[in-house]
Design an enzyme around this catalytic site. Sequence first.
Site, short mmCIF file in Angstrom:
data_model
loop_
_atom_site.label_atom_id
_atom_site.label_comp_id
_atom_site.label_asym_id
_atom_site.label_seq_id
_atom_site.Cartn_x
_atom_site.Cartn_y
_atom_site.Cartn_z
CG ASN A 1 -2.35 0.62 0.71
OD1 ASN A 1 -2.36 1.74 0.21
ND2 ASN A 1 -3.44 -0.09 0.87
NE ARG A 2 -2.37 4.86 -3.38
CZ ARG A 2 -3.16 3.81 -3.66
NH1 ARG A 2 -3.57 3.02 -2.69
NH2 ARG A 2 -3.50 3.53 -4.89
CG HIS B 1 -2.58 -6.90 -4.78
ND1 HIS B 1 -3.73 -6.86 -5.54
CD2 HIS B 1 -2.35 -5.63 -4.38
CE1 HIS B 1 -4.15 -5.61 -5.61
NE2 HIS B 1 -3.34 -4.83 -4.90
CB SER B 2 -5.29 -13.29 -4.39
OG SER B 2 -4.17 -14.15 -4.51
CE1 TYR B 3 -5.07 -7.51 -8.49
CE2 TYR B 3 -7.15 -6.43 -9.00
CZ TYR B 3 -5.79 -6.37 -8.80
OH TYR B 3 -5.14 -5.17 -8.92
CD GLU C 1 -4.87 -4.96 -1.73
OE1 GLU C 1 -3.88 -4.25 -1.58
OE2 GLU C 1 -5.84 -4.59 -2.42
CD GLN D 1 -6.63 -0.40 0.60
OE1 GLN D 1 -6.28 -0.17 1.77
NE2 GLN D 1 -6.80 0.54 -0.29
CG ASP E 1 -8.13 1.53 -3.71
OD1 ASP E 1 -7.55 0.79 -2.89
OD2 ASP E 1 -7.59 1.96 -4.75
CG HIS F 1 1.21 -2.21 -3.88
ND1 HIS F 1 0.67 -2.29 -2.63
CD2 HIS F 1 0.14 -2.26 -4.74
CE1 HIS F 1 -0.66 -2.39 -2.72
NE2 HIS F 1 -1.00 -2.36 -3.98
C1 GLA Z 1 -4.12 -1.63 -4.09
C2 GLA Z 1 -4.35 -0.17 -4.09
C3 GLA Z 1 -5.10 0.22 -5.30
C4 GLA Z 1 -4.37 -0.23 -6.55
C5 GLA Z 1 -4.13 -1.71 -6.47
C6 GLA Z 1 -3.28 -2.19 -7.60
O1 GLA Z 1 -5.24 -2.33 -3.79
O2 GLA Z 1 -4.99 0.28 -2.93
O3 GLA Z 1 -5.29 1.60 -5.32
O4 GLA Z 1 -3.16 0.44 -6.65
O5 GLA Z 1 -3.49 -2.05 -5.29
O6 GLA Z 1 -3.77 -1.80 -8.83
#
Ligand code: GLA
Length: 384
Positions: free
Chosen positions: A108-109, A208-210, A347, A319, A280, A134
């Site tokens: 994350n940020r 970071h699995s979708y 996440e 997240q 998000d 990330h």
């Molecule tokens: C995380 C971030 C999102 C995005 C994804 C990757 O979930 O919070 O804003 O950057 O990763 O695309």
Amino acid sequence: MKRLPLWITITGAILMTMMTANGAATKSGSITKSSFGKTPDGEPVDLYLLKNKNGVEVAITTYGGAVVSLKVSDRNGKLGDVVLGYDSLEGYENDKAYLGAIVGRYANRIAHAQFILDGKTYTLAKNNGENSLHGGIKGFNKKVWTAKAIPGKYDQSLELSYLSKDGEEGFPGNLKVTVTYMLMDSNKLRIEYSATTDKKTVVNLTNHSYFNLAGPGSGDILGHILQIEADKFTPVDSNLIPTGELRDVAGTPFDFRKPTAIGGRIDSDDEQIKLGGGYDHNFVLRSWEKPSGGTPVARVVERKSGRVLEVWTTLPGMQLYTGNFLDGTTKGKGGIAYTRRSAFCLETQYYPNSPNQPKFPSPVLRPGEHYHAMTLYKFSVEKQ
Ligand code: GLA
């Protein structure tokens, strides 16, 4: 009945077969290894396939430690993939969406791509506007991890390790990281994160699995029913950096304390929803203060397939990201275009920008300490 484990090794594969005393074989879990290609530097990359006794399987590549596919049963017992991913190594090398990957050193940020430890300012690359996202330009998702297969009687594990050198992507300290994926016969995928350092640093590791429980390519995830055990979330500014406030979810589109469709309020006229382009946001997990005693932190149900995903974690935050940046230009497995909101991520993490928020749980790791976190995804089905 007495069971004698018998080890059979075939080319590039480790298979464990259980033999009953009278010699009848009942298949147990297995781990197989195959080549996934080579990086442009010539570094070999592997793909490990872990299977449990029910046929549930997870494929993991040593490139970024990414979960490539995860096949679980629907209510009719039919196995189907529930995660986004790529067919080839090239897909992962070009990936910008972190599909299935291990994210670090700081998931994350981090605001303005800098933080201070003991009076010293550490500067990172700005790879997300003004911020670091990330782990930087070449985060843990772009590294080749060293793998060790650990077959077991009731679970199959893959231990991945990586040494992040002092100064890599601007972070202090040689960080020794181990991430172990364990696929259990009880249809749980457990991810264990460990790290040690030789200098004070910050660590935040996630996967970071979708997910799309109806299967990638089956449309958006807006109808998935979600429950999150969080009374608060961390509202963000226009750069998706938490403002520092812990806001009550009550009366907001962030209240998932009762099972609610992900899409129910995703386009509502809410300032936070607008800033995220959907969800998000980081949720403040109740279990961090009051250990949940068996209750998952999140539960997702997809009614058509009957598939259920439950999440447990030792981490303070999670997240919820609803794939708002997926725009169909990324083509995944089988050439499927990954469109907006066609998957969701849960996440587990320290809150975003914690290195600059003294009031958030601390992601600081000191020499002599051991970073340890566990997240578990459990798959089951709901009858109609
Ligand atoms: C995380 C971030 C999102 C995005 C994804 C990757 O979930 O919070 O804003 O950057 O990763 O695309």
